[in-house]
Design an enzyme around this catalytic site. Structure first.
Site, PDB file in Angstrom:
ATOM      1  N   TYR A 142       0.763  -1.195   0.136  1.00  0.00           N
ATOM      2  CA  TYR A 142      -0.225  -0.061   0.047  1.00  0.00           C
ATOM      3  C   TYR A 142       1.014   1.236  -0.047  1.00  0.00           C
ATOM      4  O   TYR A 142       1.641   1.541   1.107  1.00  0.00           O
ATOM      5  CB  TYR A 142      -0.847  -0.095   1.227  1.00  0.00           C
ATOM      6  CG  TYR A 142      -1.806   1.135   1.387  1.00  0.00           C
ATOM      7  CD1 TYR A 142      -1.924   2.220   0.453  1.00  0.00           C
ATOM      8  CD2 TYR A 142      -2.784   1.086   2.525  1.00  0.00           C
ATOM      9  CE1 TYR A 142      -2.977   3.171   0.601  1.00  0.00           C
ATOM     10  CE2 TYR A 142      -3.598   2.101   2.722  1.00  0.00           C
ATOM     11  CZ  TYR A 142      -3.699   3.031   1.744  1.00  0.00           C
ATOM     12  OH  TYR A 142      -4.585   3.992   1.781  1.00  0.00           O
ATOM     13  N   LYS A 170      -1.387  -1.298  -4.172  1.00  0.00           N
ATOM     14  CA  LYS A 170      -2.329  -0.285  -4.221  1.00  0.00           C
ATOM     15  C   LYS A 170      -1.754   1.025  -4.193  1.00  0.00           C
ATOM     16  O   LYS A 170      -1.107   1.588  -3.409  1.00  0.00           O
ATOM     17  CB  LYS A 170      -3.181  -0.363  -2.941  1.00  0.00           C
ATOM     18  CG  LYS A 170      -4.281   0.780  -2.459  1.00  0.00           C
ATOM     19  CD  LYS A 170      -4.958   0.612  -1.208  1.00  0.00           C
ATOM     20  CE  LYS A 170      -5.388   2.173  -0.800  1.00  0.00           C
ATOM     21  NZ  LYS A 170      -6.883   2.101  -0.449  1.00  0.00           N
ATOM     22  N   ILE A 211      -8.815  -1.248  -5.214  1.00  0.00           N
ATOM     23  CA  ILE A 211      -9.057  -1.435  -3.697  1.00  0.00           C
ATOM     24  C   ILE A 211      -9.621   0.039  -3.399  1.00  0.00           C
ATOM     25  O   ILE A 211      -9.492   1.112  -3.236  1.00  0.00           O
ATOM     26  CB  ILE A 211      -7.596  -1.361  -2.751  1.00  0.00           C
ATOM     27  CG1 ILE A 211      -7.174  -2.824  -3.198  1.00  0.00           C
ATOM     28  CG2 ILE A 211      -8.267  -1.396  -1.244  1.00  0.00           C
ATOM     29  CD1 ILE A 211      -5.989  -3.226  -2.466  1.00  0.00           C
TER      30      ILE A 211
END
Length: 302
Positions: A142, A170, A211
């Site tokens: 992330y 992400k 996401i």
């Protein structure tokens, strides 16, 4: 089947909704409402859920609450592979413990921030991801340099992927130019849309997953938008994107948790309050979110 579809062997692809956590007025978790919400999302075109992310207010949860949220998501999803818990924590050992818990619960992957309480250097970042990957589940990195102050640059992502510690990223930097550099440096690393307001740009650039935040309030329309964007069907995608963008851009604002929960409440989904230190929306931001949500409902989005 296209590269942007969810599959059991790549369960981080498709639309994985970073779920908001329904709270009662006393700020306790309404697990029944959360289970119903997970089922609602999957029943309306989304592929899976990401509990215990920032939108799920993981920083405010006790260990017992955090573990129960994962178990609730797995049971409600009907297939643990459709659940990707966030496993961010203060230290690598604790993040690994949460990844091991996810594996025990039957989850398909985990989402992991880099060390986020200090500006970790590259060696520390690589060690952190290696430790958590040792739990055995696929790890989605992330990248949120705005909040963590640690930037997973395309170069560093390529090295992490080369280490075998991450399968996807992400991407929340907002810099859509990175999509092309990531594809050049690490062509087998899956790029996932990490911010709602760059969905179309990253889908056109080759992202294979999202996401997502605003499907919490408008799952069916967001699924239609994602599918059209992935198919490069601009005649369908662009009008939907323009219509929803006043809300989608709230996903990149500081008050994104409160905004998405307010939209959920307005459309009849239980969002509820947020735990401190997040405070309720007020003034211009509340008015903007209310107006944009009501306009989206009037347009038939759901």
């Amino acid at each position: 089947m296209t590269a942007g579809n969810w599959t059991t062997d790549r369960p981080w692809r498709g639309i994985m909704v970073a779920t908001a956590l329904p709270l009662r007025e006393d700020l306790s978790i309404d697990y029944d409402a959360y289970a119903e919400h997970v089922g609602h999302l999957i029943g309306n075109g989304c592929d899976g859920v990401v509990p215990n992310g920032s939108l799920g207010e993981y920083q405010t949860l006790t260990d017992d609450e955090r573990a129960r949220v994962v178990r609730t998501a797995v049971e409600a999803a009907g297939d643990g592979a459709r659940v990707m818990p966030g496993v961010a924590a203060y230290g690598s050992a604790e993040s690994r413990r949460w990844a091991e818990h996810a594996a025990e619960a039957g989850c398909g992957s985990v989402l992991l921030l880099p060390p986020n309480t200090y500006r970790a250097d590259e060696a520390a970042v690589r060690s952190h991801y290696a430790e958590v990957a040792g739990a055995g589940l696929p790890v989605v990195a992330y990248n949120n340099p705005l909040d963590t102050r640690v930037d997973l640059t395309p170069d560093l992502l390529a090295r992490l992927h080369g280490d075998g510690t991450v399968v996807a990223v992400k991407e929340f930097s907002g810099d859509v130019r990175r999509a092309y550099e990531i594809a050049e440096l690490a062509p087998d690393l899956d790029l996932l849309i990490g911010a709602d307001d760059v969905l179309l740009e990253l889908a056109l650039a080759g992202a294979v997953g999202w996401i997502a935040g605003y499907p919490n309030a408008f799952p069916a329309t967001c699924a239609e938008l994602y599918d059209a964007a992935r198919a490069h069907d601009l005649a369908t995608a662009l009008p939907l994107y323009r219509s929803l963008h006043p809300l989608l851009r709230q996903d990149s604002k500081t008050e994104f948790v409160q905004s998405i929960k307010l939209s959920m409440d307005i459309v009849g989904r239980r969002g509820g309050p947020t735990r401190p230190p997040r405070s309720p929306l007020s003034g211009a931001t509340e008015a903007l979110v209310r107006s944009a949500t009501e306009k989206a409902m009037a347009a038939g989005h759901r």
